[in-house]
Design an enzyme around this catalytic site. Structure first.
Site, PDB file in Angstrom:
ATOM      1  N   HIS A 230       0.821  -1.206   0.000  1.00 41.37           N
ATOM      2  CA  HIS A 230       0.000   0.000   0.000  1.00 41.37           C
ATOM      3  C   HIS A 230       0.862   1.266   0.000  1.00 41.37           C
ATOM      4  O   HIS A 230       0.402   2.334   0.368  1.00 41.37           O
ATOM      5  CB  HIS A 230      -0.886   0.040   1.256  1.00 41.37           C
ATOM      6  CG  HIS A 230      -1.935  -1.010   1.290  1.00 41.37           C
ATOM      7  ND1 HIS A 230      -1.685  -2.293   1.693  1.00 41.37           N
ATOM      8  CD2 HIS A 230      -3.240  -0.974   0.958  1.00 41.37           C
ATOM      9  CE1 HIS A 230      -2.807  -3.004   1.628  1.00 41.37           C
ATOM     10  NE2 HIS A 230      -3.762  -2.221   1.186  1.00 41.37           N
TER      11      HIS A 230
ATOM     12  N   SER B 157     -13.650   0.343   5.079  1.00 43.09           N
ATOM     13  CA  SER B 157     -12.833  -0.873   5.102  1.00 43.09           C
ATOM     14  C   SER B 157     -11.707  -0.767   6.129  1.00 43.09           C
ATOM     15  O   SER B 157     -11.472  -1.697   6.903  1.00 43.09           O
ATOM     16  CB  SER B 157     -12.262  -1.118   3.702  1.00 43.09           C
ATOM     17  OG  SER B 157     -11.529  -2.298   3.670  1.00 43.09           O
TER      18      SER B 157
ATOM     19  N   TYR C 158     -10.844   0.496  -8.568  1.00 43.54           N
ATOM     20  CA  TYR C 158     -11.514  -0.710  -8.093  1.00 43.54           C
ATOM     21  C   TYR C 158     -12.901  -0.817  -8.731  1.00 43.54           C
ATOM     22  O   TYR C 158     -13.355  -1.901  -9.081  1.00 43.54           O
ATOM     23  CB  TYR C 158     -11.611  -0.667  -6.559  1.00 43.54           C
ATOM     24  CG  TYR C 158     -12.315  -1.843  -5.940  1.00 43.54           C
ATOM     25  CD1 TYR C 158     -11.667  -3.064  -5.790  1.00 43.54           C
ATOM     26  CD2 TYR C 158     -13.630  -1.735  -5.484  1.00 43.54           C
ATOM     27  CE1 TYR C 158     -12.305  -4.150  -5.208  1.00 43.54           C
ATOM     28  CE2 TYR C 158     -14.275  -2.812  -4.900  1.00 43.54           C
ATOM     29  CZ  TYR C 158     -13.608  -4.016  -4.766  1.00 43.54           C
ATOM     30  OH  TYR C 158     -14.239  -5.088  -4.196  1.00 43.54           O
TER      31      TYR C 158
ATOM     32  N   PHE D 128     -15.472 -11.946  -5.564  1.00 40.85           N
ATOM     33  CA  PHE D 128     -15.539 -11.726  -4.124  1.00 40.85           C
ATOM     34  C   PHE D 128     -15.925 -13.007  -3.392  1.00 40.85           C
ATOM     35  O   PHE D 128     -15.330 -13.365  -2.380  1.00 40.85           O
ATOM     36  CB  PHE D 128     -16.533 -10.604  -3.813  1.00 40.85           C
ATOM     37  CG  PHE D 128     -16.685 -10.360  -2.345  1.00 40.85           C
ATOM     38  CD1 PHE D 128     -15.704  -9.680  -1.637  1.00 40.85           C
ATOM     39  CD2 PHE D 128     -17.793 -10.827  -1.658  1.00 40.85           C
ATOM     40  CE1 PHE D 128     -15.825  -9.472  -0.274  1.00 40.85           C
ATOM     41  CE2 PHE D 128     -17.929 -10.621  -0.299  1.00 40.85           C
ATOM     42  CZ  PHE D 128     -16.942  -9.940   0.393  1.00 40.85           C
TER      43      PHE D 128
ATOM     44  N   ALA E  87     -15.521 -16.132  -4.286  1.00 37.52           N
ATOM     45  CA  ALA E  87     -14.441 -17.125  -4.297  1.00 37.52           C
ATOM     46  C   ALA E  87     -13.346 -16.759  -3.297  1.00 37.52           C
ATOM     47  O   ALA E  87     -12.857 -17.616  -2.558  1.00 37.52           O
ATOM     48  CB  ALA E  87     -13.857 -17.258  -5.698  1.00 37.52           C
ATOM     49  N   MET E  88     -12.940 -15.488  -3.273  1.00 40.08           N
ATOM     50  CA  MET E  88     -11.867 -15.093  -2.352  1.00 40.08           C
ATOM     51  C   MET E  88     -12.307 -15.207  -0.899  1.00 40.08           C
ATOM     52  O   MET E  88     -11.529 -15.611  -0.042  1.00 40.08           O
ATOM     53  CB  MET E  88     -11.389 -13.673  -2.672  1.00 40.08           C
ATOM     54  CG  MET E  88     -10.626 -13.602  -3.963  1.00 40.08           C
ATOM     55  SD  MET E  88      -9.784 -12.030  -4.220  1.00 40.08           S
ATOM     56  CE  MET E  88     -11.158 -10.928  -4.423  1.00 40.08           C
TER      57      MET E  88
ATOM     58  N   ARG F 286     -14.850  -8.306   3.505  1.00 40.20           N
ATOM     59  CA  ARG F 286     -16.039  -7.891   4.218  1.00 40.20           C
ATOM     60  C   ARG F 286     -17.270  -7.764   3.336  1.00 40.20           C
ATOM     61  O   ARG F 286     -18.271  -8.426   3.553  1.00 40.20           O
ATOM     62  CB  ARG F 286     -15.737  -6.552   4.904  1.00 40.20           C
ATOM     63  CG  ARG F 286     -16.708  -6.086   5.912  1.00 40.20           C
ATOM     64  CD  ARG F 286     -16.313  -4.729   6.454  1.00 40.20           C
ATOM     65  NE  ARG F 286     -15.957  -3.778   5.435  1.00 40.20           N
ATOM     66  CZ  ARG F 286     -16.824  -3.100   4.698  1.00 40.20           C
ATOM     67  NH1 ARG F 286     -18.100  -3.260   4.901  1.00 40.20           N
ATOM     68  NH2 ARG F 286     -16.427  -2.263   3.777  1.00 40.20           N
TER      69      ARG F 286
ATOM     70  N   GLY G 253     -17.139  -6.351  -0.491  1.00 35.71           N
ATOM     71  CA  GLY G 253     -16.891  -6.518  -1.917  1.00 35.71           C
ATOM     72  C   GLY G 253     -17.728  -5.631  -2.811  1.00 35.71           C
ATOM     73  O   GLY G 253     -17.894  -5.908  -3.991  1.00 35.71           O
TER      74      GLY G 253
END
Length: 195
Positions: free
Chosen positions: A10, A39, A98, A134, A136-137, A158, A160
């Site tokens: 980051h 987030s 994003y 989201f 799947a992760m 959290r 997505g």
């Protein structure tokens, strides 16, 4: 380690500029600051084994004021994103929102692959889309991003979405953030709508 290598961080642009090799490439993903604030607040107030993981124990309202002033980890969101945005046309920087990933993941994967000069078949693109979803992760026990925290992915991932801020921000907070963003959007000619 041998090249090519992938690092996830980051850090602001200035740090990568000083540590990267001349042929390094950077994929920078920026996100609506309203979502970033929510987030980060949820991340900092994560509880584990009955206590706060990071010892952060402020209210949302207190955190919001710190976030607006840039008094959080990594400093000001606006400065951080603006610094990378100014380098978006550099040959070794791909700046992507994003929200673009949410709206067109297959197109974004193609764009990233082209930037990295990596071939990607339709089959591979589909597989990446499935694994990068989201759902799947959040359910994948092998997701590495949450490993260092010793948290299950279901805790780390959290919502997505790019709309959860609407459930938390007050009208005053939204107005305050929008004023900052509108000034920056015009000054930097951003191609994104944060509403």
């Amino acid at each position: 380690m041998t090249d090519p290598r992938i690092f996830y961080d980051h850090l602001p642009y200035k740090y990568f500029k000083s540590i990267g090799k001349p042929n390094s490439k950077y994929v920078y993903v920026a996100r609506n600051p309203k979502e970033v604030a929510i987030s980060l607040y949820n991340f900092l107030t994560t509880k584990k084994h009955g206590g706060l993981l990071f010892g952060f124990n402020e209210s949302w309202d207190q955190f919001f004021e710190c976030f607006i002033k840039g008094e959080t980890y990594y400093g000001s969101w606006l400065e951080h994103v603006s610094e990378w945005w100014r380098h978006r046309n550099d040959g070794n920087v791909l700046f992507i929102w994003y929200e673009e990933l949410l709206n067109d993941l297959p197109g974004s994967i193609k764009r990233i692959a082209e930037f990295l000069e990596q071939p990607v078949s339709e089959e591979l693109k589909q597989e990446i889309c499935e694994k990068a979803s989201f759902e799947a992760m959040k359910s994948d026990k092998d997701v590495k991003v949450a490993d260092f925290l010793l948290l299950p992915p279901s805790t780390f991932f959290r919502a997505g979405t790019n709309k959860s801020w609407k459930d938390v921000f007050t009208k005053e907070q939204n107005s305050k953030m929008d004023k900052l963003l509108m000034a920056a959007k015009h000054a930097l000619n951003w191609n994104i709508d944060f509403s």
